[in-house]
Design a protein around this motif. Structure first.
Motif, PDB file in Angstrom:
ATOM      1  N   GLY A   1      -3.712  -3.145  -6.418  1.00 43.80           N
ATOM      2  CA  GLY A   1      -2.751  -3.013  -7.514  1.00 43.80           C
ATOM      3  C   GLY A   1      -2.529  -1.593  -7.996  1.00 43.80           C
ATOM      4  O   GLY A   1      -1.649  -1.321  -8.801  1.00 43.80           O
ATOM      5  N   ARG A   2      -3.306  -0.658  -7.504  1.00 45.18           N
ATOM      6  CA  ARG A   2      -3.165   0.732  -7.946  1.00 45.18           C
ATOM      7  C   ARG A   2      -2.260   1.519  -6.990  1.00 45.18           C
ATOM      8  O   ARG A   2      -1.964   2.678  -7.216  1.00 45.18           O
ATOM      9  CB  ARG A   2      -4.568   1.360  -8.028  1.00 45.18           C
ATOM     10  CG  ARG A   2      -4.728   2.269  -9.244  1.00 45.18           C
ATOM     11  CD  ARG A   2      -6.165   2.582  -9.492  1.00 45.18           C
ATOM     12  NE  ARG A   2      -6.317   3.894 -10.110  1.00 45.18           N
ATOM     13  CZ  ARG A   2      -6.128   4.158 -11.388  1.00 45.18           C
ATOM     14  NH1 ARG A   2      -5.767   3.207 -12.218  1.00 45.18           N
ATOM     15  NH2 ARG A   2      -6.296   5.394 -11.850  1.00 45.18           N
ATOM     16  N   MET A   3      -1.862   0.889  -5.927  1.00 46.34           N
ATOM     17  CA  MET A   3      -1.120   1.589  -4.870  1.00 46.34           C
ATOM     18  C   MET A   3       0.236   0.977  -4.648  1.00 46.34           C
ATOM     19  O   MET A   3       0.383  -0.237  -4.648  1.00 46.34           O
ATOM     20  CB  MET A   3      -1.910   1.440  -3.569  1.00 46.34           C
ATOM     21  CG  MET A   3      -2.256   2.713  -2.933  1.00 46.34           C
ATOM     22  SD  MET A   3      -3.324   3.654  -3.959  1.00 46.34           S
ATOM     23  CE  MET A   3      -4.750   2.656  -3.920  1.00 46.34           C
ATOM     24  N   LYS A   4       1.221   1.825  -4.387  1.00 40.91           N
ATOM     25  CA  LYS A   4       2.557   1.284  -4.122  1.00 40.91           C
ATOM     26  C   LYS A   4       2.777   1.028  -2.632  1.00 40.91           C
ATOM     27  O   LYS A   4       3.507   0.118  -2.252  1.00 40.91           O
ATOM     28  CB  LYS A   4       3.598   2.279  -4.652  1.00 40.91           C
ATOM     29  CG  LYS A   4       5.004   1.738  -4.607  1.00 40.91           C
ATOM     30  CD  LYS A   4       5.944   2.613  -5.395  1.00 40.91           C
ATOM     31  CE  LYS A   4       7.379   2.116  -5.243  1.00 40.91           C
ATOM     32  NZ  LYS A   4       8.332   3.067  -5.812  1.00 40.91           N
ATOM     33  N   TYR A   5       2.192   1.864  -1.768  1.00 38.31           N
ATOM     34  CA  TYR A   5       2.498   1.781  -0.332  1.00 38.31           C
ATOM     35  C   TYR A   5       1.243   1.472   0.481  1.00 38.31           C
ATOM     36  O   TYR A   5       0.177   2.047   0.215  1.00 38.31           O
ATOM     37  CB  TYR A   5       3.062   3.119   0.163  1.00 38.31           C
ATOM     38  CG  TYR A   5       4.306   3.542  -0.549  1.00 38.31           C
ATOM     39  CD1 TYR A   5       5.529   2.940  -0.278  1.00 38.31           C
ATOM     40  CD2 TYR A   5       4.272   4.550  -1.513  1.00 38.31           C
ATOM     41  CE1 TYR A   5       6.684   3.321  -0.945  1.00 38.31           C
ATOM     42  CE2 TYR A   5       5.416   4.941  -2.185  1.00 38.31           C
ATOM     43  CZ  TYR A   5       6.615   4.323  -1.906  1.00 38.31           C
ATOM     44  OH  TYR A   5       7.751   4.700  -2.580  1.00 38.31           O
ATOM     45  N   PRO A   6       1.378   0.620   1.518  1.00 36.89           N
ATOM     46  CA  PRO A   6       0.254   0.438   2.440  1.00 36.89           C
ATOM     47  C   PRO A   6      -0.138   1.786   3.050  1.00 36.89           C
ATOM     48  O   PRO A   6       0.732   2.572   3.428  1.00 36.89           O
ATOM     49  CB  PRO A   6       0.833  -0.493   3.525  1.00 36.89           C
ATOM     50  CG  PRO A   6       2.009  -1.158   2.892  1.00 36.89           C
ATOM     51  CD  PRO A   6       2.550  -0.186   1.876  1.00 36.89           C
ATOM     52  N   GLY A   7      -1.418   2.048   3.104  1.00 38.33           N
ATOM     53  CA  GLY A   7      -1.902   3.307   3.692  1.00 38.33           C
ATOM     54  C   GLY A   7      -2.060   4.425   2.674  1.00 38.33           C
ATOM     55  O   GLY A   7      -2.699   5.441   2.955  1.00 38.33           O
ATOM     56  N   GLN A   8      -1.512   4.244   1.484  1.00 38.39           N
ATOM     57  CA  GLN A   8      -1.597   5.298   0.458  1.00 38.39           C
ATOM     58  C   GLN A   8      -3.027   5.389  -0.085  1.00 38.39           C
ATOM     59  O   GLN A   8      -3.674   4.364  -0.309  1.00 38.39           O
ATOM     60  CB  GLN A   8      -0.638   4.943  -0.685  1.00 38.39           C
ATOM     61  CG  GLN A   8      -0.612   5.943  -1.824  1.00 38.39           C
ATOM     62  CD  GLN A   8       0.177   5.405  -3.025  1.00 38.39           C
ATOM     63  OE1 GLN A   8       0.843   4.361  -2.949  1.00 38.39           O
ATOM     64  NE2 GLN A   8       0.086   6.109  -4.130  1.00 38.39           N
ATOM     65  N   VAL A   9      -3.520   6.616  -0.250  1.00 36.96           N
ATOM     66  CA  VAL A   9      -4.794   6.798  -0.958  1.00 36.96           C
ATOM     67  C   VAL A   9      -4.559   7.668  -2.185  1.00 36.96           C
ATOM     68  O   VAL A   9      -3.663   8.516  -2.201  1.00 36.96           O
ATOM     69  CB  VAL A   9      -5.897   7.447  -0.072  1.00 36.96           C
ATOM     70  CG1 VAL A   9      -6.367   6.493   1.010  1.00 36.96           C
ATOM     71  CG2 VAL A   9      -5.445   8.764   0.544  1.00 36.96           C
ATOM     72  N   LEU A  10      -5.350   7.426  -3.209  1.00 35.42           N
ATOM     73  CA  LEU A  10      -5.368   8.284  -4.400  1.00 35.42           C
ATOM     74  C   LEU A  10      -6.745   8.929  -4.441  1.00 35.42           C
ATOM     75  O   LEU A  10      -7.694   8.419  -3.820  1.00 35.42           O
ATOM     76  CB  LEU A  10      -5.198   7.439  -5.671  1.00 35.42           C
ATOM     77  CG  LEU A  10      -3.851   6.771  -5.918  1.00 35.42           C
ATOM     78  CD1 LEU A  10      -3.966   5.830  -7.115  1.00 35.42           C
ATOM     79  CD2 LEU A  10      -2.782   7.819  -6.173  1.00 35.42           C
TER      80      LEU A  10
END
Ligand code: SF4
Length: 331
Positions: free
Chosen positions: A152-161
């Motif tokens: 739920g913290r990410m908009k795109y698959p593969g995205q890291v914060l």
């Protein structure tokens, strides 16, 4: 990085659709040189004020005080965190790094030479388009590429914060290694600390691939030195960050209780900016920061006392043992 004229027009259209007349504009430091031009465009349609604060992510949209004075917020350069309930309409306009050259498959040959055949692919959000080129290059080498899912913290698959590596966790059991498309080292370092698989950074600014293993080992030596200094601390500050996406009071309460039970003298503080001078004045021996996990890691050197993540402090107290645990904010 670009925030194009069409990005600004999109912000104008979306603010109009909301019926806004007063707009607060928020910019990360890297986009502040564009402030005059963007302000001028927005001012043709709205009453605009620019926040002079620095905004490091969509986890931070300023204070309640600012919300009450405007109809909506336009934040440039970040991607929304889907599971946050923002208290005002907020328009996020992403900036994307544009691919200007073909990514050569030969840059990834090292993966083949290490015998890896299935690779996980992740990226910092502004390099989403570059990551597509990296995928093509990996596949051209005959490697199988898996992209992790979102939480739920990410908009795109593969995205890291810097505070969330769910995309890595979701593929690590199925891959031999992981490639993170980014610049600097923080995201790839976090990825390496979050998995036992070997992580490589494809550094967009250099157009080259390198393993993060040695850097992670160096980093861990520094962190364990800070942890061992904090073990002897008598007075400890536990810090709660009040930014909407960094607010973890329950975690702070757990750490506070554990610190007391271990015989430490404790104060809990609320802040929206970690300023080393505040802690000098409090004359504490260690700080535990429950806000953005990047603060202890990136800014710890600015403080005269050790600044730890909650998990590091639990290691200092002897509550957590074994493998280093990265602090992550998960959905
Ligand atoms: Fe980025 Fe830190 Fe906010 Fe996470 S908490 S989105 S790492 S600024």
């Amino acid at each position: 990085m670009i925030v194009s004229a069409s990005n600004v027009q999109e912000a104008i259209q979306r603010a109009k659709d909301l019926g806004a007349s007063k707009v607060l504009l928020q910019l990360p430091d890297g986009l502040k040189p564009r402030a005059f031009g963007i302000f001028s465009e927005l001012s043709k349609h709205f009453s605009v004020v620019i926040s002079s604060q620095s905004f490091y992510g969509a986890c931070d949209v300023g204070s309640m005080d600012t919300y009450s004075r405007v109809d909506c917020i336009v934040q440039l350069g970040h991607t929304e965190i889907p599971n946050l309930r923002y208290p005002k309409p907020i328009i996020f306009i992403e900036h994307l790094y544009e691919r200007d050259a073909r990514i050569e498959a030969s840059a990834f040959q090292i993966l083949r030479s290490r015998g890896y055949s299935t690779v996980g692919l992740a990226f910092s959000v502004q390099y989403r388009q570059v990551a597509e080129g990296v995928r093509e290059a990996l596949e051209a080498l005959g490697l199988r590429v898996l992209v992790g899912g979102v939480d739920g913290r990410m908009k795109y698959p593969g995205q890291v914060l810097g505070c969330n590596f769910s995309a890595i966790h979701s593929v690590q059991a199925m891959v031999d290694s992981i490639v993170v498309v980014s610049t600097g080292t923080f995201h790839a370092l976090g990825a390496q600390l979050s998995t036992e698989k070997e992580v490589f950074i494809y550094d967009v600014s250099e157009g080259s691939l390198r393993s993060m293993r040695e850097e992670a080992d160096r980093f861990l030596r520094q962190r364990f030195a800070a942890i061992s200094r904090a073990a002897g601390a008598r007075k400890v500050c536990i810090v709660i960050d009040t930014k909407i996406g960094q607010y973890r009071p329950s975690l702070a309460a757990v750490v506070e209780r554990q610190a007391r039970e271990s015989g430490k003298e404790v104060v809990t503080l609320a802040t929206d900016e970690a300023n080393p001078r505040d802690y000098e004045n409090l004359m504490c021996d260690a700080v535990v920061f429950t806000g953005c996990p990047r603060v202890p890691i990136d800014d710890g050197g600015k403080f005269s006392m050790p600044v730890l993540t909650p998990q590091e402090f639990q290691m200092a107290l002897g509550i957590k043992k074994g493998r280093y645990v990265l602090d992550e904010i998960v959905a």
